[in-house]
Design a protein around this motif. Structure first.
Motif, PDB file in Angstrom:
ATOM      1  N   GLN A  88     -21.176   7.810 -12.400  1.00 21.44           N
ATOM      2  CA  GLN A  88     -22.297   7.284 -11.617  1.00 21.44           C
ATOM      3  C   GLN A  88     -21.883   7.031 -10.169  1.00 21.44           C
ATOM      4  N   GLN A  89     -20.675   6.502 -10.013  1.00 19.81           N
ATOM      5  CA  GLN A  89     -20.178   6.225  -8.663  1.00 19.81           C
ATOM      6  C   GLN A  89     -20.092   7.500  -7.838  1.00 19.81           C
ATOM      7  N   LEU A  90     -19.591   8.563  -8.457  1.00 23.51           N
ATOM      8  CA  LEU A  90     -19.441   9.831  -7.751  1.00 23.51           C
ATOM      9  C   LEU A  90     -20.799  10.418  -7.390  1.00 23.51           C
ATOM     10  N   ARG A  91     -21.739  10.365  -8.322  1.00 27.21           N
ATOM     11  CA  ARG A  91     -23.038  10.988  -8.084  1.00 27.21           C
ATOM     12  C   ARG A  91     -23.903  10.208  -7.108  1.00 27.21           C
ATOM     13  N   SER A  92     -23.723   8.889  -7.042  1.00 26.50           N
ATOM     14  CA  SER A  92     -24.532   8.077  -6.130  1.00 26.50           C
ATOM     15  C   SER A  92     -23.869   7.878  -4.784  1.00 26.50           C
ATOM     16  N   LEU A  95     -19.286   3.513  -2.401  1.00 28.77           N
ATOM     17  CA  LEU A  95     -18.066   3.357  -1.613  1.00 28.77           C
ATOM     18  C   LEU A  95     -16.817   3.216  -2.481  1.00 28.77           C
ATOM     19  N   PHE A  96     -15.747   3.892  -2.069  1.00 33.73           N
ATOM     20  CA  PHE A  96     -14.422   3.738  -2.662  1.00 33.73           C
ATOM     21  C   PHE A  96     -13.520   3.042  -1.643  1.00 33.73           C
ATOM     22  N   VAL A  97     -12.630   2.191  -2.122  1.00 27.31           N
ATOM     23  CA  VAL A  97     -11.659   1.523  -1.256  1.00 27.31           C
ATOM     24  C   VAL A  97     -10.259   1.932  -1.694  1.00 27.31           C
ATOM     25  N   PHE A  98      -9.506   2.536  -0.785  1.00 23.51           N
ATOM     26  CA  PHE A  98      -8.138   2.969  -1.075  1.00 23.51           C
ATOM     27  C   PHE A  98      -7.138   1.978  -0.474  1.00 23.51           C
ATOM     28  N   ASP A  99      -6.063   1.740  -1.194  1.00 23.81           N
ATOM     29  CA  ASP A  99      -4.962   0.937  -0.668  1.00 23.81           C
ATOM     30  C   ASP A  99      -4.078   1.824   0.203  1.00 23.81           C
ATOM     31  N   GLY A 100      -4.039   1.538   1.496  1.00 23.37           N
ATOM     32  CA  GLY A 100      -3.150   2.274   2.397  1.00 23.37           C
ATOM     33  C   GLY A 100      -1.881   1.478   2.611  1.00 23.37           C
ATOM     34  N   LEU A 107      -3.157   8.519   5.222  1.00 25.44           N
ATOM     35  CA  LEU A 107      -3.416   9.956   5.316  1.00 25.44           C
ATOM     36  C   LEU A 107      -3.542  10.570   3.926  1.00 25.44           C
ATOM     37  N   ARG A 108      -2.749  10.101   2.971  1.00 23.53           N
ATOM     38  CA  ARG A 108      -2.861  10.610   1.597  1.00 23.53           C
ATOM     39  C   ARG A 108      -4.210  10.238   0.991  1.00 23.53           C
ATOM     40  N   ALA A 109      -4.666   9.038   1.283  1.00 21.39           N
ATOM     41  CA  ALA A 109      -5.982   8.626   0.794  1.00 21.39           C
ATOM     42  C   ALA A 109      -7.066   9.542   1.348  1.00 21.39           C
ATOM     43  N   ASP A 110      -6.931   9.919   2.611  1.00 20.75           N
ATOM     44  CA  ASP A 110      -7.912  10.817   3.227  1.00 20.75           C
ATOM     45  C   ASP A 110      -7.884  12.185   2.549  1.00 20.75           C
ATOM     46  N   ASP A 111      -6.685  12.698   2.273  1.00 19.61           N
ATOM     47  CA  ASP A 111      -6.582  13.991   1.576  1.00 19.61           C
ATOM     48  C   ASP A 111      -7.266  13.926   0.217  1.00 19.61           C
ATOM     49  N   PHE A 112      -6.995  12.855  -0.515  1.00 19.35           N
ATOM     50  CA  PHE A 112      -7.575  12.716  -1.853  1.00 19.35           C
ATOM     51  C   PHE A 112      -9.094  12.577  -1.777  1.00 19.35           C
ATOM     52  N   ALA A 113      -9.563  11.746  -0.859  1.00 17.72           N
ATOM     53  CA  ALA A 113     -11.005  11.517  -0.745  1.00 17.72           C
ATOM     54  C   ALA A 113     -11.747  12.789  -0.349  1.00 17.72           C
ATOM     55  N   ARG A 114     -11.157  13.572   0.551  1.00 17.75           N
ATOM     56  CA  ARG A 114     -11.801  14.819   0.969  1.00 17.75           C
ATOM     57  C   ARG A 114     -11.820  15.839  -0.167  1.00 17.75           C
ATOM     58  N   GLU A 115     -10.796  15.803  -1.004  1.00 20.60           N
ATOM     59  CA  GLU A 115     -10.754  16.730  -2.140  1.00 20.60           C
ATOM     60  C   GLU A 115     -11.963  16.541  -3.047  1.00 20.60           C
ATOM     61  N   PHE A 116     -12.423  15.276  -3.177  1.00 20.77           N
ATOM     62  CA  PHE A 116     -13.558  14.985  -4.060  1.00 20.77           C
ATOM     63  C   PHE A 116     -14.780  14.510  -3.288  1.00 20.77           C
ATOM     64  N   LEU A 118     -15.464  11.986  -1.287  1.00 22.64           N
ATOM     65  CA  LEU A 118     -15.768  10.586  -1.559  1.00 22.64           C
ATOM     66  C   LEU A 118     -16.197   9.864  -0.293  1.00 22.64           C
ATOM     67  N   ASN A 119     -17.107   8.927  -0.444  1.00 20.79           N
ATOM     68  CA  ASN A 119     -17.442   7.981   0.606  1.00 20.79           C
ATOM     69  C   ASN A 119     -16.440   6.835   0.486  1.00 20.79           C
TER      70      ASN A 119
END
Length: 852
Positions: A88-92, A95-100, A107-116, A118-119
């Motif tokens: 549901q989170q992905l389809r709607s 917001l996701f919060v990554f620990d940097g 930068l790794r969080a950005d790579d991962f978020a762009r792969e899927f 993610l907002n």
């Protein structure tokens, strides 16, 4: 708060309690740091692999249930509330919060978020300024902590020597992090996360303002910006008709160093902070203690509450008023004795006089020993009407070691005198019950005394105003205090003594003139030769080449020029370890997720001529993680170091490392496989499973019948091996295991990329040549464990004589600094020609990595 998704977290509170509350974001932690784990994952790269698989599983879960709802005759998918919520989170697009955890994790969080897609936003670490340009390009909000580091201890030469220069530079530069982010246009919200005491938040933000953060932007970063990020800006964040009355009332501007908060309003509810509990704590208190043998009956507590910072001291044994009275009486007695010594002598008998003198002497000694000194209260805390602190008992009770714990609670103020009750816990286990009474008279005297002392100090300082208030440039001290503290360090990439001050571009064209060129090709060694390089590509090799007008000329007369060294087996530049040992097969794990561009080994190995390296997963698993080939570029970002031309690879391992019951783990149950024959069987099982996985996808794509297959990253990686799309690099030693491994591969029509270590390769060299295997070995390592007792230094030369492509690798950050010397050992042990020996660390590892 809008949103109904859950938060992935840890803690002792039941998860159900957390899920019952409306949450607004999904929390993603791409590391196992700080989390105890004895299973899978137990490495940061394993955590990323698990998160990646979870995202794919959530997508599949929604598709599978849609298919089932269209046709209930299909097998019902398993019910999983976690995947349902994540789906549901992905389809709607919530917001996701990554620990940097540092600038690279952002930068790794950005790579991962762009792969899927993610907002998301990132909770930063305060080190974002170290890679500011790259982080600004993300165009994502960052929660910025203001827990600036304390000054490193360099009070002695030993401590100064042991202090890393990078730590010193970060201490100096960290307060500028918010200002630099703001200037770069990064949307940020300041957070108290990481502060030991949240009460330090305002003062920490004030420090950031002093170091360049505009005050109005600081205010926005704790009001309007977080309100927008939470999606509640229509309710809070500004003072506007119709919004909640969430207010702060202060006597000065919020960022003034002497500001005092008078009131806080929360949705119209008023919370005044000038309460009587704060007003009466400052002063002197008499502590009456429960009668316990060996413990004092009374103590005096002096409390100073200034600007929300509380300090306290104990005066042991003696009554302060009594002491002042005695001192006054003593002065009068002395004065009387000085004026009429004969009278005093005549009135007092000799025995009485001796007795009085002895008593005075004893009193003097007692005063020195009695504890009239002030005893500082350490680790003091004044919160919620409770005062807590610790003190050294020896300063209160002679010849008694240990720490005493003082706890006092302020009682509600009525018409009676202010009182506190509590206890003192002594180091011997006994406890004194304490009644504390506020002494108004002594508190007033102390207050007047403090004012007098402050006035005296001000006058004393004022006497030297003309000398102290002007610096060499004629600036007053007030003007100097308003200036921003100068920063001596500039940001370096990475933040080390040898980091680069800038990432300037290399010259487009370079001509090396009159070098001795070791081509490692058919031309062999060329004397007095020129080499022209343009945009990183060799454009010409020969004598008397024409020099382009815009080329940089390097006179290489008397110098040697050779291809860059390539290390076919390295573990440098990895962040968080090289082993994911939580399970026997970890083909889904990727070394490339955690390249550490700050590793000093990059700098040192460049100095030794290494220009490329194969970064391998460790040898804890029969089938380990995916490797990453990198170009050594000091100061570059992790993704800029990855050599995208290099085909995909993976690490396999045989021998003692993988058959041990707890390979790669300090504790835990026996793990399959625990024998050499188990290692062989697990390889066959995984290859067979991968083929079944491919078959299920092929049938579903052709017919569309049934539930969609679930994407399995582990099976996909192994299937790529079978298809020849992923190159195997296998840790190996013994001839019997080498032969068994090659036979398994040949059963599945797989050709191995390289056999690593392969210290008994000389025994089966003709089989290796027949299979088409290449060998990456050590030059002269042997007998360092039981399974390498048969290793010999002639191994590399003997395999080369059988037509095998041989390289020498390091497997060690220090050894990699002089791989040229390792290659030279092939000349000593086996008589390999020098130009062929150089290929052991240049052309041959390039072939083994398929980048030649």
């Amino acid at each position: 708060i809008k949103g109904t998704s859950c938060i992935i977290t840890t803690g002792s509170k039941p998860l159900a309690d957390r899920l019952l509350k409306a949450q607004w974001a999904q929390h993603v932690r791409l590391t196992t740091a700080g989390i105890r784990s004895e299973g899978y994952p137990n490495s940061p790269m394993g955590a990323v692999a698990l998160a990646r698989q979870a995202m794919l599983d959530a997508q599949w879960y929604h598709q599978a249930w849609q298919a089932y709802q269209r046709d209930t005759s299909l097998e019902q998918p398993e019910v999983c509330d976690a995947l349902d919520v994540l789906s549901q989170q992905l389809r709607s697009n919530e917001l996701f919060v990554f620990d940097g955890l540092n600038e690279l994790f952002v930068l790794r969080a950005d790579d991962f978020a762009r792969e899927f897609q993610l907002n998301y936003l990132v909770r930063g670490s305060g080190r974002e300024y170290l890679r500011l340009d790259a982080i600004a390009k993300m165009k994502r909000p960052i929660l910025v902590p203001v827990n600036f580091p304390k000054a490193p201890n360099v009070s002695t030469s030993d401590q100064a020597t042991q202090t890393d220069l990078g730590d010193l530079m970060h201490w100096e530069l960290a307060p500028e992090n918010p200002a630099r982010l703001s200037k770069a246009g990064v949307t940020m919200a300041l957070t108290s996360f990481g502060l030991r005491d949240p009460a330090e938040f305002v003062s920490s933000v004030r420090r950031a303002i002093e170091r360049g953060l505009p005050a109005e932007e600081a205010l926005s970063a704790i009001t309007t910006t977080p309100a927008k990020l939470l999606g509640v800006d229509e309710l809070v964040g500004t003072i506007h008709p119709g919004k909640w009355a969430n207010l702060i009332v202060t006597d000065k501007e919020l960022w003034d160093k002497d500001v005092k908060i008078h009131e806080t309003w929360v949705q119209g509810d008023r919370f005044p902070w000038e309460t009587e509990s704060n007003a009466v704590i400052d002063g002197t208190w008499r502590l009456d203690l429960q009668n316990i043998p060996g413990k004092p009956a009374a103590l005096w507590l002096e409390v100073r509450d200034s600007k929300k910072r509380v300090a306290a001291t104990l005066r042991s044994e003696r009554d302060k008023k009594k002491e002042e009275s005695e001192n006054k009486a003593g002065d009068e007695e002395t004065k009387s004795a000085d004026s009429s010594p004969q009278e005093a002598s005549s009135e007092a008998p000799a025995e009485t006089k001796e007795s009085n003198e002895k008593t005075q002497e004893d009193d003097s000694k007692s005063e020195k020993k009695s504890g009239t000194q002030l005893v500082k209260i350490d680790d003091i805390r004044w919160q919620d009407r409770q005062l807590v602190g610790r003190f050294k008992i020896k300063q209160v009770i002679q010849e008694t070691d240990g720490i005493g714990q003082l706890t006092l609670t302020l009682l509600a103020n009525g018409n009676d005198q202010q009182r506190m009750v509590g206890r003192i816990a002594w180091s011997d286990g006994s406890v004194s019950i304490v009644q504390a009474v506020f002494d108004t008279e002594l508190s007033m005297q102390d207050s007047e005394s403090d004012k007098t002392q402050e006035k005296s100090e001000e006058q004393k300082d004022g006497a030297n105003d003309d000398k102290k208030d002007k610096d060499d440039n004629g600036n007053s001290s007030a003007e100097k205090s308003e200036k921003i503290t100068p920063v001596l360090s500039s940001v370096r990439y990475p933040l080390t003594a040898v980091g680069l001050g800038s990432t300037s571009d290399a010259p487009r064209k370079v001509m090396f003139r009159n070098a001795t060129v070791w081509t490692c090709g058919a031309a062999g060694i060329l004397e007095n030769c020129d080499v022209l390089v343009e945009d990183g590509i060799i454009k010409g090799v020969g004598k008397a080449l024409e020099l382009p007008a815009d080329a940089q000329l390097i006179d290489a007369t008397g110098l040697h020029l050779s291809p860059g060294i390539i290390d076919c087996h390295s573990h440098m530049a990895t962040d968080g370890g090289v082993n994911e040992s939580g399970q026997a097969v970890t083909a889904e794990v990727r070394i490339g997720d955690f390249i550490d561009c700050n590793d000093i080994s990059i700098y040192r190995q460049l100095a030794g001529g290494v220009t490329a390296a194969n970064i391998l997963h460790g040898s804890a698993n029969p089938i380990g993680g995916q490797n990453q080939v990198i170009k050594l570029r000091w100061g570059a970002l992790p993704n800029e170091m990855k050599m995208i031309e290099a085909p995909s690879g993976i690490k396999f391992a045989l021998g003692e490392n993988v058959k041990r019951s707890n390979a790669g783990m300090r504790s835990g149950p026996v793990r399959y496989p625990a024998s050499r024959m188990g290692v062989e069987q697990i390889l066959r099982d995984q290859f067979a499973a991968a083929l079944d996985y491919e078959k299920s996808w092929r049938e579903w794509e052709q017919t569309g019948n049934g539930l969609p297959p679930r994407r399995d990253l582990q099976s996909e990686a192994i299937l790529e091996i079978i298809r020849g799309q992923r190159w195997v690099h296998c840790h190996s030693y013994r001839q019997d295991e080498i032969l068994a491994f090659l036979r398994v591969l040949e059963d599945y029509k797989i050709r191995v990329g390289s056999l690593q270590h392969i210290l008994e390769g000389y025994k089966v060299a003709e089989v290796l040549a027949s299979h088409g295997a290449m060998a990456s070995s050590f030059s002269d390592w042997w007998a360092y464990k039981f399974e390498v007792f048969d290793a010999i230094p002639h191994n590399g030369a003997l395999m080369q004589q059988q037509g095998i492509v041989v390289s020498f690798n390091s497997d060690d950050d220090e050894l990699a600094r002089h791989l040229n010397h390792e290659a030279a050992k092939a000349i000593k042990y086996g008589g390999v020609k020098p130009e062929e020996a150089l290929k052991f660390v240049t052309l041959n590892p390039a072939k083994q990595l398929r980048i030649d």
